[in-house]
Motif scaffolding. Sequence first.
Motif, PDB file in Angstrom:
ATOM      1  N   ILE A  94      -6.239 142.270  59.929  1.00  8.66           N
ATOM      2  CA  ILE A  94      -6.607 141.424  61.064  1.00  8.66           C
ATOM      3  C   ILE A  94      -6.911 142.343  62.250  1.00  8.66           C
ATOM      4  O   ILE A  94      -6.158 143.272  62.528  1.00  8.66           O
ATOM      5  CB  ILE A  94      -5.439 140.478  61.427  1.00  8.66           C
ATOM      6  N   ASP A 148      -6.986 144.059  65.681  1.00 13.36           N
ATOM      7  CA  ASP A 148      -6.263 144.156  66.952  1.00 13.36           C
ATOM      8  C   ASP A 148      -7.330 144.404  68.009  1.00 13.36           C
ATOM      9  O   ASP A 148      -7.772 145.536  68.209  1.00 13.36           O
ATOM     10  CB  ASP A 148      -5.273 145.322  66.884  1.00 13.36           C
ATOM     11  N   LYS A 162      -4.111 144.767  63.209  1.00 13.17           N
ATOM     12  CA  LYS A 162      -2.911 144.213  63.833  1.00 13.17           C
ATOM     13  C   LYS A 162      -1.717 144.541  62.937  1.00 13.17           C
ATOM     14  O   LYS A 162      -1.837 144.520  61.705  1.00 13.17           O
ATOM     15  CB  LYS A 162      -3.096 142.696  63.939  1.00 13.17           C
ATOM     16  N   VAL A 198       1.570 139.330  62.029  1.00 18.87           N
ATOM     17  CA  VAL A 198       0.541 138.421  61.514  1.00 18.87           C
ATOM     18  C   VAL A 198       1.171 137.103  61.077  1.00 18.87           C
ATOM     19  O   VAL A 198       2.224 137.089  60.438  1.00 18.87           O
ATOM     20  CB  VAL A 198      -0.216 139.084  60.332  1.00 18.87           C
ATOM     21  N   ASP A 254      -1.842 131.637  61.322  1.00 20.73           N
ATOM     22  CA  ASP A 254      -2.887 131.271  62.277  1.00 20.73           C
ATOM     23  C   ASP A 254      -3.902 132.395  62.488  1.00 20.73           C
ATOM     24  O   ASP A 254      -5.005 132.141  62.963  1.00 20.73           O
ATOM     25  CB  ASP A 254      -2.264 130.842  63.604  1.00 20.73           C
ATOM     26  N   ASP A 255      -3.533 133.614  62.134  1.00 20.11           N
ATOM     27  CA  ASP A 255      -4.514 134.699  62.223  1.00 20.11           C
ATOM     28  C   ASP A 255      -5.653 134.519  61.220  1.00 20.11           C
ATOM     29  O   ASP A 255      -6.710 135.124  61.369  1.00 20.11           O
ATOM     30  CB  ASP A 255      -3.830 136.047  61.974  1.00 20.11           C
ATOM     31  N   ALA A 289      -9.797 137.708  61.851  1.00 19.58           N
ATOM     32  CA  ALA A 289      -9.626 137.865  60.403  1.00 19.58           C
ATOM     33  C   ALA A 289     -10.898 138.371  59.732  1.00 19.58           C
ATOM     34  O   ALA A 289     -10.872 138.786  58.574  1.00 19.58           O
ATOM     35  CB  ALA A 289      -9.203 136.538  59.771  1.00 19.58           C
TER      36      ALA A 289
END
Lengths: 208, 208, 208, 208, 208, 208
Positions: free
Chosen positions: D26, D28, D41, D46, D49-50, D78
């Motif tokens: 994901i 950052d 990230k 995580v 919802d990511d 994502a």
Amino acid sequence: MALVFFLFAFLLCTITSHVVAIDFCIADLKGGDTPAGYPCKSPTNVTVDDFVFSNFKIGKPNQFNFSFTPAFVDHFPALNGLGFSFGRVEIKRGGAIPMHTHADATEVIISTGGTYIACFITSDNKVYTKTLTEGNIFVIPKGLLHFGLNIGKGKASGIVVFSSEKPSVQILDIALFGNNLDSGIIGKTTYLDVAQIKKLKALFKGSG
Amino acid sequence: MALVFFLFAFLLCTITSHVVAIDFCIADLKGGDTPAGYPCKSPTNVTVDDFVFSNFKIGKPNQFNFSFTPAFVDHFPALNGLGFSFGRVEIKRGGAIPMHTHADATEVIISTGGTYIACFITSDNKVYTKTLTEGNIFVIPKGLLHFGLNIGKGKASGIVVFSSEKPSVQILDIALFGNNLDSGIIGKTTYLDVAQIKKLKALFKGSG
Amino acid sequence: MALVFFLFAFLLCTITSHVVAIDFCIADLKGGDTPAGYPCKSPTNVTVDDFVFSNFKIGKPNQFNFSFTPAFVDHFPALNGLGFSFGRVEIKRGGAIPMHTHADATEVIISTGGTYIACFITSDNKVYTKTLTEGNIFVIPKGLLHFGLNIGKGKASGIVVFSSEKPSVQILDIALFGNNLDSGIIGKTTYLDVAQIKKLKALFKGSG
Amino acid sequence: MALVFFLFAFLLCTITSHVVAIDFCIADLKGGDTPAGYPCKSPTNVTVDDFVFSNFKIGKPNQFNFSFTPAFVDHFPALNGLGFSFGRVEIKRGGAIPMHTHADATEVIISTGGTYIACFITSDNKVYTKTLTEGNIFVIPKGLLHFGLNIGKGKASGIVVFSSEKPSVQILDIALFGNNLDSGIIGKTTYLDVAQIKKLKALFKGSG
Amino acid sequence: MALVFFLFAFLLCTITSHVVAIDFCIADLKGGDTPAGYPCKSPTNVTVDDFVFSNFKIGKPNQFNFSFTPAFVDHFPALNGLGFSFGRVEIKRGGAIPMHTHADATEVIISTGGTYIACFITSDNKVYTKTLTEGNIFVIPKGLLHFGLNIGKGKASGIVVFSSEKPSVQILDIALFGNNLDSGIIGKTTYLDVAQIKKLKALFKGSG
Amino acid sequence: MALVFFLFAFLLCTITSHVVAIDFCIADLKGGDTPAGYPCKSPTNVTVDDFVFSNFKIGKPNQFNFSFTPAFVDHFPALNGLGFSFGRVEIKRGGAIPMHTHADATEVIISTGGTYIACFITSDNKVYTKTLTEGNIFVIPKGLLHFGLNIGKGKASGIVVFSSEKPSVQILDIALFGNNLDSGIIGKTTYLDVAQIKKLKALFKGSG
């Protein structure tokens, strides 16, 4: 309920059978190579043996006390597109692997026995040396001059992994002395004495 | 109608301004390098000068009659992520570029003048040689030993392109003789005579 | 000892000859192109001339005072798989390179003489302009509208490098006015007056 | 036996927990972008919802009868490293998407309703036009000029997919007329009449 | 002449020292991961030990008669950007490696001893099975369900290579039964009986 | 002046026509696949219809209340080399998509209606679950077990995007029970009871 499951399986199979299997791309070595690898062998002709390389054995040692068994994509078509390949090496007591480079491949040595000094020289002219024993892994960055020495009391052996399906090797002496490159030019561009060059040309069957 | 267009432009700009400009990724050299290149400089700090390298000039020739001016990503951050970089070279009459390799870069020579022999040796030990003059391009495959000779009556010059943002160079003599690698080991792995090795170590300021 | 060396060389050669040379992949232009480039020409048919492009010369200037000589993979098969290609350009006094884009290639201009304004417009609608003279390099990010003007008292010349083996060029006027795209539709989607469109269609031999 | 299984699970978990989860990366967004995307990230931060983008809704139509909702990596982290992104578009009756390019992205239009003409122009100056209705997919190759027209009796809508996490858009009129690029230079490089240029500069709030 | 060589070496060193060494990119694990790998450790802090992984040893067997020693990028930062990693495995007599997948990695098994059945199932539902002994290599294509059985009279051992620096493993039973996923939902989507699910949830310490 | 423009257009066309159009690479499905995709169809045979997939329609629902319409490169050759492909799915009330993996593809679900629970399980054994409604996008990372449930009062529908031109699907039950893999081996490697295995083998028409 069995009928329902049958239909279910049937339908899902139908969905997935629209396209040929694409879980793998075994090299069709007769097709022309491309920058991304060989064409894929037709999936319908693939068998389990396409995924197997059977002869990853230690070869007979040569006069120099080492053997090398390659498993590159040309020997093992299942490596097509994977970007790596393998070799198996055994060096007898006192043996050395001479100075060489792999043009487009990082080499990883997984020591499986013995006591072996591996060494590479970086482009900023530093020497990295390590003594390897069973259970050590050593990384030799891509394209750098390197060599190895068996310093143990017995054989040294390893499995090597290259970051290329088709690693090439350029042995320094063969490249410099084993062809018809003019000795004067070699001297001018390597600062070696011409007498030295001619001596090694004789040994490595070069001319010029 | 002008109002309509104004609104139109405004709305489109709004759409496109949701994200920062991503037409380029100028290297932020202070950020850590990654396998894919440097982090991008913040677009808000980018100016037209980030796209310019001003000093791609022929440098002063050295005692060996050649000069080399690099424009790699560390000198020219706009090359970040592009996968190639540049050099400008001029070789005086009688000069030579000694035997060397670029570990991870194909080199392309665009001759801009003079008469220059370029030569590379492949991993199957063939020698490829070509005399280049203005308007010739020559490709030297990645990682192979190569060298060049100015055989003309004046300077030879060229622009070189490397297939890497950060090409490295490994000069054979410096790698072999310009560090503290033991002469005995060099001899064992290169078949050079130790006397020859020690002579060149003296010249290239190596020890061992 | 010579015998030993002979055997050594022989054995190493045996090892390396198991597979065909893979130091390069010269394009076989008759083979079908793939997303990764052309198939490789058989190494046994490769000669040193495959690595040479001889005609990277300045062409005759046209009525618009410029010439362009491409060295793309279709002209120079050694570029196969390298991801870049070259052009040589010369613009006479007062000449201009009209507004255009390269769909999938960043362009790098290496100025070799004259005084040339290069300009590109980013997707966030900023104009980047630079006056280039000999020894300047300028990067034009991929896919953006750009153009150039010779503002000097003589010719302007350069070597251009594209981040694609097969860069395409879309000249704005030819794309808009040199085909049969309906003038009404062009007007609706470019906000140009139909009279203007028809005037340029006449000039660029378009219809509609 | 339960104990055995417990130990088994425990041991396997131990094996797999040596390294942090790497099933995803994901973005950052606060980390600097790189040529390969944003830093990942931390997996420990995580949540589900990511992986969700909730607002892929049709926006309010503007005065030009279309709306566009982007889901690019900056909106939907994502997508980091995936190499594609999305947009949702709705065009009211009579609306048009003006002539534009995406510098580094192929666009795929999945029609979800209405009757829409999509058109692109290739670099060899051919016009490709297709009328799309629900259930049609159309591919617009990377970097080419293209536009669209709603020719139906109602709205036209679609989901677009770009072959870039961060596609850029260059609207032709805004690029040419919405900044301070000198009208004379625009005329010289586009062959448009200066009066036409100035008229459109007034509309698109450009100067010069 | 020594002076000349000294100057030569000096000048070449100067040329090559403009940029930091870039022959390698050892992972700086404290830097954030990116889709292309970790940032590079500063070359000035790199030592030969960064290229060595010392503990590629067979671990203690667990209750299930196997041990696994990973050498992934998080354990061995020299693998950063290489796209592959290693594991060492030993399975005692009668042991099995349970059904699992590697989400983004092809697995290559290099058998180093014993008699081991390796098996994978393709997406078109074919079963590929092979009995491996010392000196066999077997390729398991990316992402497919596979398992192994030691069918010999002693230990079976191997070195595995994954086509990812950070291969993940998803053990089928742990994924299905070792968490809090509702048994009813598992039943509905796997067609397993709820009693069977609850039995295995108890064994694998799941709930729900 | 018209003549001048004509010549100009003519000359530019000449420049650009040296090479065949390369704005796209439509798959020639009869050519052998390669690791980088299919060979390109000859540009001279390409028409606008090569860029269109017309049947991206919702298919008839099966007994399990869902339909799936694929648009992969084998169905839609314009996707060649793009690295993604599409599917259209509709699930009737109460329907489920059973547990499965895509070996080499991240899946993105763009919900177009209904209420659908999507769920995936990571390699560190966490369950990520989300209820999706119209206008939601959900990302399922590559290679992980996942499934979905229509929990709404009507149909649930979506467009799915895969990060592969040729995504494969491995349905867990079909892989385990729909072939001739021995029940004892399945039991040993999945910890399922043999009775359970045989029951599902009967349903999925497997043997063994």
